[in-house]
Design a protein around this motif. Structure first.
Motif, PDB file in Angstrom:
ATOM      1  N   ASP A  22      75.286  36.015 140.718  1.00 56.12           N
ATOM      2  CA  ASP A  22      75.199  36.749 139.399  1.00 56.12           C
ATOM      3  C   ASP A  22      76.487  37.314 139.124  1.00 56.12           C
ATOM      4  N   VAL A  23      77.235  36.618 138.164  1.00 53.67           N
ATOM      5  CA  VAL A  23      78.536  37.103 137.742  1.00 53.67           C
ATOM      6  C   VAL A  23      78.370  38.218 136.588  1.00 53.67           C
ATOM      7  N   ALA A  24      78.970  39.323 136.974  1.00 56.99           N
ATOM      8  CA  ALA A  24      78.809  40.647 136.107  1.00 56.99           C
ATOM      9  C   ALA A  24      80.161  41.413 136.315  1.00 56.99           C
ATOM     10  N   THR A  25      80.000  42.297 135.404  1.00 57.46           N
ATOM     11  CA  THR A  25      81.210  43.337 135.235  1.00 57.46           C
ATOM     12  C   THR A  25      81.468  44.199 136.471  1.00 57.46           C
ATOM     13  N   THR A  26      80.283  44.481 137.332  1.00 58.55           N
ATOM     14  CA  THR A  26      80.381  45.250 138.375  1.00 58.55           C
ATOM     15  C   THR A  26      80.703  44.621 139.660  1.00 58.55           C
ATOM     16  N   GLY A  27      80.818  43.320 139.809  1.00 58.74           N
ATOM     17  CA  GLY A  27      81.114  42.486 140.939  1.00 58.74           C
ATOM     18  C   GLY A  27      80.136  41.279 140.738  1.00 58.74           C
ATOM     19  N   VAL A  28      80.600  40.074 141.458  1.00 61.33           N
ATOM     20  CA  VAL A  28      79.853  38.896 141.681  1.00 61.33           C
ATOM     21  C   VAL A  28      78.866  39.237 142.748  1.00 61.33           C
ATOM     22  N   LYS A  29      77.657  39.124 142.553  1.00 66.58           N
ATOM     23  CA  LYS A  29      76.624  39.359 143.547  1.00 66.58           C
ATOM     24  C   LYS A  29      76.158  37.984 144.122  1.00 66.58           C
ATOM     25  N   ALA A  30      76.311  37.639 145.135  1.00 64.28           N
ATOM     26  CA  ALA A  30      76.132  36.415 145.929  1.00 64.28           C
ATOM     27  C   ALA A  30      74.780  36.394 146.962  1.00 64.28           C
ATOM     28  N   VAL A  31      73.966  35.479 146.926  1.00 70.86           N
ATOM     29  CA  VAL A  31      73.036  35.626 148.044  1.00 70.86           C
ATOM     30  C   VAL A  31      72.664  34.051 148.462  1.00 70.86           C
ATOM     31  N   MET A  32      72.630  33.873 149.976  1.00 74.50           N
ATOM     32  CA  MET A  32      72.326  32.738 150.428  1.00 74.50           C
ATOM     33  C   MET A  32      70.730  32.369 150.740  1.00 74.50           C
ATOM     34  N   LEU A  33      70.231  31.543 150.110  1.00 68.22           N
ATOM     35  CA  LEU A  33      68.662  31.554 150.338  1.00 68.22           C
ATOM     36  C   LEU A  33      68.557  30.153 150.712  1.00 68.22           C
ATOM     37  N   LYS A  35      64.802  27.329 151.700  1.00 66.81           N
ATOM     38  CA  LYS A  35      63.358  27.236 151.378  1.00 66.81           C
ATOM     39  C   LYS A  35      62.862  26.393 152.619  1.00 66.81           C
ATOM     40  N   SER A  36      61.642  26.868 152.837  1.00 71.73           N
ATOM     41  CA  SER A  36      60.760  25.793 153.679  1.00 71.73           C
ATOM     42  C   SER A  36      59.723  25.603 153.178  1.00 71.73           C
ATOM     43  N   ALA A  37      58.740  25.026 153.848  1.00 74.07           N
ATOM     44  CA  ALA A  37      57.253  24.545 153.223  1.00 74.07           C
ATOM     45  C   ALA A  37      56.658  25.550 152.422  1.00 74.07           C
ATOM     46  N   ASP A  38      56.663  26.726 153.050  1.00 74.49           N
ATOM     47  CA  ASP A  38      55.906  27.722 152.197  1.00 74.49           C
ATOM     48  C   ASP A  38      56.457  29.225 151.807  1.00 74.49           C
ATOM     49  N   ALA A  39      57.815  29.142 152.175  1.00 73.76           N
ATOM     50  CA  ALA A  39      58.598  30.468 152.098  1.00 73.76           C
ATOM     51  C   ALA A  39      59.961  30.366 151.515  1.00 73.76           C
ATOM     52  N   VAL A  40      60.457  31.354 151.012  1.00 68.40           N
ATOM     53  CA  VAL A  40      61.990  31.245 150.766  1.00 68.40           C
ATOM     54  C   VAL A  40      62.697  32.423 151.602  1.00 68.40           C
ATOM     55  N   SER A  41      63.690  32.340 152.572  1.00 73.07           N
ATOM     56  CA  SER A  41      64.284  33.178 153.335  1.00 73.07           C
ATOM     57  C   SER A  41      65.654  33.601 152.585  1.00 73.07           C
ATOM     58  N   LEU A  42      65.943  34.949 152.917  1.00 77.66           N
ATOM     59  CA  LEU A  42      67.223  35.335 152.588  1.00 77.66           C
ATOM     60  C   LEU A  42      68.188  35.418 153.774  1.00 77.66           C
ATOM     61  N   LEU A  43      69.297  34.602 153.951  1.00 77.40           N
ATOM     62  CA  LEU A  43      69.919  34.321 154.996  1.00 77.40           C
ATOM     63  C   LEU A  43      71.494  35.347 154.794  1.00 77.40           C
ATOM     64  N   ALA A  44      71.601  35.538 153.605  1.00 75.48           N
ATOM     65  CA  ALA A  44      73.062  36.356 153.581  1.00 75.48           C
ATOM     66  C   ALA A  44      72.975  37.170 152.264  1.00 75.48           C
ATOM     67  N   ALA A  45      73.692  38.062 152.160  1.00 74.75           N
ATOM     68  CA  ALA A  45      73.725  39.024 150.658  1.00 74.75           C
ATOM     69  C   ALA A  45      74.903  39.703 150.755  1.00 74.75           C
ATOM     70  N   ASP A  46      75.699  39.785 149.475  1.00 77.15           N
ATOM     71  CA  ASP A  46      76.924  40.688 149.421  1.00 77.15           C
ATOM     72  C   ASP A  46      77.361  40.662 147.853  1.00 77.15           C
ATOM     73  N   VAL A  47      78.105  41.496 147.907  1.00 73.45           N
ATOM     74  CA  VAL A  47      78.771  41.599 146.354  1.00 73.45           C
ATOM     75  C   VAL A  47      80.489  41.622 146.608  1.00 73.45           C
ATOM     76  N   PHE A  48      80.885  40.633 145.633  1.00 73.42           N
ATOM     77  CA  PHE A  48      82.570  40.549 145.950  1.00 73.42           C
ATOM     78  C   PHE A  48      83.270  40.718 144.511  1.00 73.42           C
ATOM     79  N   GLN A  49      84.524  41.265 144.589  1.00 76.54           N
ATOM     80  CA  GLN A  49      85.452  41.382 143.590  1.00 76.54           C
ATOM     81  C   GLN A  49      85.216  40.117 142.635  1.00 76.54           C
ATOM     82  N   PRO A  50      85.371  39.957 141.336  1.00 75.85           N
ATOM     83  CA  PRO A  50      85.466  39.087 140.357  1.00 75.85           C
ATOM     84  C   PRO A  50      86.756  38.344 140.650  1.00 75.85           C
TER      85      PRO A  50
END
Length: 334
Positions: A22-33, A35-50
């Motif tokens: 998500d590219v936003a004025t308050t930072g670049v938010k990133a998530v590592m997703l 997927k498996s057969a029946d679910a989505v997992s969140l492996l990492a998340a953070d906010v970075f300076q543009p």
């Protein structure tokens, strides 16, 4: 904006890992997703300076994936829930939609999703969105070389609604419910009835608007104003009321319209973004609308790996809603 059921239908093919950004004025938010057969997992998340100027966005190793899905915001973007006569033929859909979008001069890229398809005299309802080409080019300029390679792009507010449908929205597939995504520069208001989108509006206000008022009233810089908005250390009710009251009155009008037209009752509105983290904003929301306002967690529909959310983001998970939604949408498009 894509439902949880639609996402699950295509889990068995396509990409298995993607970075939602998500590219936003308050930072670049990133998530590592993943997927498996029946679910989505969140492996990492953070906010970075543009990245400034012509610099590229460089993500840590935890976000290593071949592809990324982008969410972007722009005040000049346009969204409309359209009703077109009969069945919309693919060959002529773009021209019909562009005609109804009412775009200003300039070059836009248009995308759409059919909500319900008409037959005979029945209308086709679809959601259409338009983004300025310049906004798209600016976002893509951060990924000129190497990986991750952008595979999709959408408005951040719509991406956040996908995250909602994959989370709390699954509990309301037989009733009416409202959602507010309060971003930095834009606010999205949506109402769903039995899981179907029935109203969507975009307002050009956000946390930046409130922070500007706080800066003027207290004589502080932008970072301090954001902190004051979140922690409630000062009485900022006047600034909050000036920004929120016109929007909240429009929300009440929209809610009443849907309840009358669709003969339903909307007892609850879910709220995310900066509005959710500001106690004074939430108090004003409830005071003006008279409805139950409930924060929602975009991680609720995911399997969250231990340590995926860094400590400095805990309690601020709502900031990740658009990045998560962008990633989920990209899984479906495979």
């Amino acid at each position: 904006m894509i439902s949880a059921d639609e996402i699950l239908k295509k889990f068995s093919r396509g990409r298995t890992e993607i970075v939602g950004i998500d590219v936003a004025t308050t930072g670049v938010k990133a998530v590592m997703l993943k997927k498996s057969a029946d679910a989505v997992s969140l492996l990492a998340a953070d906010v970075f300076q543009p990245p400034g100027g012509d610099a590229l966005l460089e993500l840590p190793k935890a976000f290593s994936a071949r592809y990324c899905a982008l969410g972007v915001s722009d005040r000049q973007s346009v969204i409309k829930l359209l009703s077109l006569p009969g069945k919309v033929e693919e060959a002529g859909a773009y021209g019909q939609i562009k005609e109804h979008m009412g775009l200003d001069s300039g070059e836009y890229r248009i995308g759409y999703k059919v909500i319900s398809e008409g037959h005979g005299r029945a209308e086709t309802k679809l959601l259409a969105a338009a983004l300025p080409e310049a906004t798209i080019a600016n976002a893509l300029s951060m990924f000129r070389t190497g990986i991750p390679v952008p595979c999709s792009m959408e408005l951040s507010g719509l991406a956040a609604l996908t995250a909602f449908l994959n989370g709390p929205g699954t509990q309301h597939d037989k009733e009416a419910v409202g959602v507010v995504e309060f971003g930095a520069t834009s606010t999205f208001l949506a109402f769903f009835n039995s899981g179907t989108l029935v109203l969507l509006r975009k307002f050009d206000i956000g946390s930046d608007t409130i922070c500007d008022k706080i800066q003027q009233a207290l004589g502080v810089d932008a970072d301090t104003a954001r902190g004051i908005l979140s922690d409630g250390s000062f009485d900022i009710s006047q600034a909050v009321n000036e920004v929120l009251d016109p929007f909240l009155r429009q929300l009440v009008i929209s809610r009443d319209f849907i309840e009358r037209r669709d003969q339903c009752h909307i007892p609850k509105i879910y709220v995310s973004g900066t509005l959710q983290s500001s106690a004074q904003s939430m108090q004003q929301f409830i005071h003006v609308t008279g409805v139950q306002a409930e924060p929602w967690d975009p991680l609720a529909g995911l399997t969250v790996q231990a340590g995926a959310v860094p400590e400095h983001l805990q309690g601020q998970e709502s900031r990740l809603s658009a990045a998560i939604g962008a990633g989920l949408s990209a899984f479906l498009r495979d």
